[in-house]
Design an enzyme around this catalytic site. Structure first.
Site, PDB file in Angstrom:
ATOM      1  N   GLU A 226       0.809  -1.232   0.000  1.00 10.06           N
ATOM      2  CA  GLU A 226       0.000   0.000   0.000  1.00 10.06           C
ATOM      3  C   GLU A 226       0.835   1.271   0.000  1.00 10.06           C
ATOM      4  O   GLU A 226       0.811   2.046   0.960  1.00 10.06           O
ATOM      5  CB  GLU A 226      -0.950   0.009   1.203  1.00 10.06           C
TER       6      GLU A 226
ATOM      7  N   GLU B 139      -5.005  -8.812   1.540  1.00 12.33           N
ATOM      8  CA  GLU B 139      -5.667  -8.468   2.802  1.00 12.33           C
ATOM      9  C   GLU B 139      -7.153  -8.248   2.549  1.00 12.33           C
ATOM     10  O   GLU B 139      -7.532  -7.666   1.526  1.00 12.33           O
ATOM     11  CB  GLU B 139      -5.149  -7.147   3.403  1.00 12.33           C
TER      12      GLU B 139
HETATM   13  C1  BG6 Z   1      -4.095  -2.061   5.536  1.00  9.52           C
HETATM   14  C2  BG6 Z   1      -2.726  -2.271   6.061  1.00  9.52           C
HETATM   15  O1  BG6 Z   1      -4.153  -0.738   5.089  1.00  9.52           O
HETATM   16  O2  BG6 Z   1      -5.155  -2.108   6.424  1.00  9.52           O
HETATM   17  C3  BG6 Z   1      -2.639  -2.998   7.391  1.00  9.52           C
HETATM   18  O3  BG6 Z   1      -1.902  -2.894   5.122  1.00  9.52           O
HETATM   19  C4  BG6 Z   1      -3.763  -2.561   8.295  1.00  9.52           C
HETATM   20  O4  BG6 Z   1      -1.364  -2.747   7.909  1.00  9.52           O
HETATM   21  C5  BG6 Z   1      -5.071  -2.867   7.612  1.00  9.52           C
HETATM   22  O5  BG6 Z   1      -3.721  -3.142   9.566  1.00  9.52           O
HETATM   23  C6  BG6 Z   1      -6.288  -2.527   8.437  1.00  9.52           C
HETATM   24  O6  BG6 Z   1      -6.216  -1.216   8.877  1.00  9.52           O
HETATM   25  P1  BG6 Z   1      -6.417  -0.843  10.387  1.00  9.52           P
HETATM   26  O7  BG6 Z   1      -5.907   0.509  10.532  1.00  9.52           O
HETATM   27  O8  BG6 Z   1      -7.866  -0.976  10.616  1.00  9.52           O
HETATM   28  O9  BG6 Z   1      -5.625  -1.837  11.191  1.00  9.52           O
END
Ligand code: BG6
Length: 485
Positions: free
Chosen positions: A172, A371
């Site tokens: 990202e 993810e």
């Molecule tokens: C993504 C990242 O943007 O979102 C992760 O690659 C991150 O590192 C995930 O944990 C979820 O975001 P957050 O801020 O809710 O943990």
């Protein structure tokens, strides 16, 4: 829904080093900008609040000391892929000359343990954790950092290139740079500096292209395995306007949030529209001919995509009038969409739309969802977490993946749920939980949640049926609780 697929499909889960490992001083690691930032900005809001929480990450889930038991739990669940990142500050803790052998060994041990347990490692080189010594030289605002990154990539590929099939250069890039230069939520904490964001983005792209070049060279020499691939993970899209008159806002957001990332990584060039936009607002980026050549010759080989939510945008009154091009739009949540407690829009349908777009634009590239996850407070009943909302979220997104494969023949080869266990969340600290496995951040004891048994049942079913019978899953969950898991 069932997965009608004859090709292998990875059912994985993901993490990043600074969020999961426990950080500074373990295995010779020194501070990254996240260690530094979180220590300096420590802040815990009221119980139940969705404000940003910032805590120490010195221990986090302490994957560093617990990786063997965590991987055993992954195997028991049936995971076939695990995405994690390497901490640059553990490989090069002090400078670009001294490689830390203890750190190198740690990742060999993790990779070996995964492979021994039948789990494919998916390795990210950079998940936002710039070593402090690199940041002291101005981080990605300094062209020299592209060489430092290339050196780091050399070590990673030489060490692990025979064992790891899938590498990702960056995670990202857009959010990393927004954190630093637009939102002010990460060192060096600039706000609304689209000019610095553009400069840093360009050096990030150059750094990735240099890493890809090293990767492909080492692969041609047989130092990296012939079957290994190099990809990159992007995010931010899909962008919609959905409202009369906001098409321009959508086109703008798509340019600065998606095309500015996807095109250099996969087509080897910037979109012309971006140059026009920079020109118009007076953003001057140090782009040299040799950079453009480097990008052209070193494109990535698979698409990693983090999908949480679509983006709906509308113009602000600054649209078109300032050099702060990230301030031209604001986001909004159309009332017909459900959201998480942190107001993240839930839409598996729009995930499928994006996958169709990627596959249309890049038919030759495999796609991995690197993810996708559901953050929640995870209330407990008698010490147990019945995370049915998370299960439904996963089910709907898996169905989206299956639709992409079954109905549209999209070359989607894996889904990595974020995250395997509870870890530090950049936007909400330890109160926003994502894992299949609860981590008690005081005792570090791990306990499976209901969703663990859901994902386990999907993976282990030969047709990977995403439907579930809640009573059976609950029975397995409650039995395992009695067995002390
Ligand atoms: C993504 C990242 O943007 O979102 C992760 O690659 C991150 O590192 C995930 O944990 C979820 O975001 P957050 O801020 O809710 O943990």
């Amino acid at each position: 829904m069932k997965l009608n697929n004859t090709k292998p499909f990875y059912f994985g889960a993901a993490t990043s080093s600074f969020q999961v490992e426990g950080g500074a001083n373990l295995g010779g690691k020194t501070d990254s900008i996240w260690d530094e930032f979180t220590r300096r900005n420590y802040y815990i809001p009221q119980e139940g609040s969705t404000e940003r929480e910032i805590n120490y990450i010195d221990v986090s889930s302490d994957f560093y000391h617990n990786y063997k038991q965590d991987i055993a739990r992954m195997k028991e669940m049936g995971l076939t892929m695990f995405r994690f990142s390497i901490a640059w500050a553990r490989i090069f803790p002090k400078n670009e000359h001294d490689v830390n052998l203890e750190g190198v060994k740690f990742y060999h041990d993790v990779i070996d343990e995964l492979i021994k347990n039948g789990i494919e490692p998916l390795v990210t080189l950079f998940h936002w954790d710039v070593p402090v010594w690199v940041q002291c030289r101005n981080g990605f605002l300094n062209r020299e950092t592209t060489d430092l990154f290339e050196k780091y990539a050399q070590v990673v590929f030489r060490e692990y290139g025979q064992k790891v099939k899938y590498f990702l250069t960056f995670n990202e890039m857009v959010i990393f740079n927004k954190n630093q230069f637009i939102w002010g939520s990460l060192t060096p904490e600039y706000k609304n500096r689209s000019d610095l964001m553009a400069k840093s983005m360009h050096y990030c792209h150059v750094a990735c292209a240099k890493a890809v070049n090293v990767f492909k060279t080492l692969r041609s020499q047989g130092i990296v395995s012939k079957s290994s691939l190099i990809g990159i993970t992007h995010t931010d899209g899909p962008v919609f306007h959905g409202y009369e008159g906001d098409l321009e806002a959508q086109v703008h957001e798509n340019l600065i949030g998606n095309l500015a990332y996807f095109k250099p990584s996969f087509d080897g060039e910037y979109p012309n529209e971006l140059f026009k936009l920079w020109n118009k607002v007076g953003i001057d980026v140090d782009i040299r001919d040799e950079d453009l050549m480097l990008l052209k010759n070193n494109t990535h080989e698979f698409i990693g995509w983090n999908y949480y939510q679509p983006m709906f945008v509308k113009k602000t009154n600054k649209f078109g009038v300032s050099s702060d091009i990230f301030g031209w739009n604001e986001t909004k949540i159309p009332s017909e969409y459900k959201t998480t407690k942190w107001n993240w829009i839930i839409s598996p349908e729009l995930m499928v739309e994006s996958l169709r777009d990627f596959s249309k634009n890049y038919p030759h590239l495999p796609i991995i969802i690197t993810e996708n996850g559901y953050g929640d407070f995870d209330d407990e009943i008698d010490g147990k977490i019945y995370d049915v909302d998370r299960i439904n979220y996963i089910k709907d997104h898996l169905d989206g993946c299956y639709t992409a494969i079954n109905d549209y023949d999209i070359n989607l080869i894996g889904y990595n749920y974020w995250s395997f266990q509870d870890i530090f969340s950049p936007s909400a600290g330890y109160r926003k939980r994502y894992g299949f496995v609860k981590v008690d951040f005081d005792s570090l004891v791990r306990t499976n949640k209901l969703s663990y048994y859901y994902y386990q049942s999907v993976i282990n079913d030969p047709s990977h049926d995403s439907d579930y019978d809640i009573e059976t899953i609950k029975k397995n969950f409650e039995q395992s609780f009695k067995d002390g898991k």
